[in-house]
Design a protein around this motif. Structure first.
Motif, short mmCIF file in Angstrom:
data_model
loop_
_atom_site.label_atom_id
_atom_site.label_comp_id
_atom_site.label_asym_id
_atom_site.label_seq_id
_atom_site.Cartn_x
_atom_site.Cartn_y
_atom_site.Cartn_z
N TYR A 26 51.14 -70.68 4.65
CA TYR A 26 50.23 -71.45 6.40
C TYR A 26 50.47 -72.29 5.54
N VAL A 27 49.00 -72.45 3.96
CA VAL A 27 48.10 -74.04 3.89
C VAL A 27 49.98 -74.86 3.96
N VAL A 28 50.77 -74.41 3.19
CA VAL A 28 51.84 -75.97 2.88
C VAL A 28 52.11 -76.50 3.96
N PHE A 29 52.32 -75.23 5.07
CA PHE A 29 53.10 -75.52 6.99
C PHE A 29 51.76 -76.48 7.50
N LEU A 30 50.80 -76.49 7.78
CA LEU A 30 49.84 -76.91 7.80
C LEU A 30 49.64 -78.05 7.67
N SER A 31 49.52 -78.54 6.14
CA SER A 31 48.89 -79.80 5.46
C SER A 31 49.94 -80.56 6.44
N LEU A 32 52.02 -80.11 5.78
CA LEU A 32 52.72 -81.09 6.24
C LEU A 32 52.93 -81.47 7.60
N VAL A 33 52.50 -80.62 8.43
CA VAL A 33 52.95 -80.30 10.33
C VAL A 33 51.56 -81.76 10.87
N PHE A 34 50.29 -81.51 9.68
CA PHE A 34 49.48 -82.70 9.50
C PHE A 34 50.00 -84.52 9.55
N GLY A 118 58.19 -81.91 14.32
CA GLY A 118 59.40 -82.69 15.93
C GLY A 118 58.80 -81.90 17.10
N SER A 119 59.28 -80.38 17.66
CA SER A 119 59.39 -79.73 18.58
C SER A 119 57.40 -80.41 18.93
N LEU A 120 56.82 -79.81 18.22
CA LEU A 120 54.89 -80.59 18.64
C LEU A 120 54.85 -82.02 19.08
N GLY A 121 55.65 -83.12 18.30
CA GLY A 121 55.81 -83.92 18.61
C GLY A 121 55.85 -84.40 19.81
N ASN A 122 57.39 -83.92 20.36
CA ASN A 122 57.98 -84.46 21.57
C ASN A 122 57.32 -83.48 22.11
N PRO A 139 72.31 -100.34 14.62
CA PRO A 139 72.65 -100.07 15.73
C PRO A 139 74.66 -100.50 15.41
N TRP A 140 74.77 -99.82 13.84
CA TRP A 140 76.33 -98.81 13.09
C TRP A 140 76.48 -97.76 13.86
N PHE A 141 75.08 -97.43 14.40
CA PHE A 141 76.23 -96.22 14.83
C PHE A 141 75.45 -96.04 16.71
N ASN A 142 75.97 -96.57 17.35
CA ASN A 142 75.46 -96.53 19.11
C ASN A 142 74.86 -94.93 19.79
N LYS A 143 74.52 -94.53 19.10
CA LYS A 143 74.45 -93.28 20.01
C LYS A 143 73.14 -92.70 20.28
N GLY A 144 72.46 -93.54 20.59
CA GLY A 144 71.07 -93.54 21.48
C GLY A 144 70.17 -94.28 20.82
N VAL A 145 68.59 -93.63 21.66
CA VAL A 145 67.53 -93.87 21.13
C VAL A 145 67.21 -92.15 20.13
N PHE A 146 65.22 -92.58 19.66
CA PHE A 146 65.18 -91.56 19.20
C PHE A 146 63.85 -92.20 18.45
N ASN A 147 63.52 -90.99 17.82
CA ASN A 147 62.46 -91.29 17.20
C ASN A 147 61.76 -90.25 16.26
N PHE A 148 60.64 -90.33 15.09
CA PHE A 148 59.86 -89.76 14.02
C PHE A 148 59.75 -88.32 14.28
N ALA A 149 59.90 -87.50 15.65
CA ALA A 149 60.44 -85.94 16.01
C ALA A 149 62.09 -85.46 15.99
N ASP A 150 62.20 -86.44 15.94
CA ASP A 150 63.89 -85.77 17.14
C ASP A 150 64.46 -86.30 15.59
N MET A 151 63.47 -86.59 14.49
CA MET A 151 64.82 -86.96 13.15
C MET A 151 64.01 -85.22 12.66
N PHE A 152 62.99 -85.50 12.17
CA PHE A 152 61.64 -83.74 11.42
C PHE A 152 62.44 -83.09 12.17
N VAL A 153 63.68 -82.69 13.92
CA VAL A 153 63.79 -81.45 14.10
C VAL A 153 65.00 -81.44 13.00
N VAL A 154 65.88 -82.57 13.13
CA VAL A 154 67.10 -82.81 12.95
C VAL A 154 67.25 -82.15 10.79
#
Length: 175
Positions: A26-34, A118-122, A139-154
């Motif tokens: 939980y300490v690792v989790f909460l620190s990283l989530v923050f 990622g889930s919480l951010g969105n 630009p080299w992989f034209n598959k939409g627009v995303f944010n860091f939250a999306d990257m975190f989930v992936v």
């Protein structure tokens, strides 16, 4: 009724016997989530421009920045029902929090923190704006627009799956 009581007694015994690893998780989790949530929300705050929707603000060969309002989900782009989206996100968030009790491997807690952040951010975006602020495109992989939250989930999902697979294979070959 007796089975439920037995289940809770076993759970309580497990928790008391593994207090140290559960607290570390939980300490690792909460620190990283923050930290991850801060990265996501700050980048959206400073890079998203309500007045320049779908206009390229910056681009190089690797990535670009543009503002886009996303009312769906990554896997369900037309899911505009906020109640459904919120229910799915709530389930993911609660599952992440509960699962931390059972992981013996700290990497699993790290990857759960990525998914949770990622889930919480969105979710925060959906509740505050009724849409998610997407800001990054490739630009080299034209598959939409995303944010860091999306990257975190992936990243979290891939890392979690690989870690589980490695732990399973390690256990299998040790027998």
């Amino acid at each position: 009724m007796r089975k439920i009581k037995y289940l809770f007694q076993n759970l309580w015994t497990y928790i008391t016997n593994n207090k140290k690893s559960i607290i570390i998780n939980y300490v690792v989790f909460l620190s990283l989530v923050f930290v991850l949530l801060l990265i996501d929300l700050l980048t959206k705050h400073y890079l998203f421009n309500e007045n320049k929707i779908d206009e390229v603000i910056y681009q190089n060969w690797l990535f670009g920045i543009k503002s886009l309002k996303n009312e769906g989900l990554t896997f369900f782009p037309n899911a505009s029902d906020i109640a459904l989206v919120s229910a799915v996100n709530f389930f993911v968030l609660i599952s992440c929090l509960i699962s931390l009790i059972f992981w013996k491997n700290i990497l699993l807690s790290v990857f759960i923190a990525f998914i949770f952040s990622g889930s919480l951010g969105n979710t925060i975006d959906r509740l505050a704006f009724s849409y998610v602020r997407d800001i990054i495109f490739t630009p080299w992989f034209n598959k939409g627009v995303f944010n860091f939250a999306d990257m975190f989930v992936v990243i979290g999902s891939i890392g979690f799956t690989i870690t589980i697979l490695i732990l399973f294979l390690k256990s299998y070959f040790q027998k």
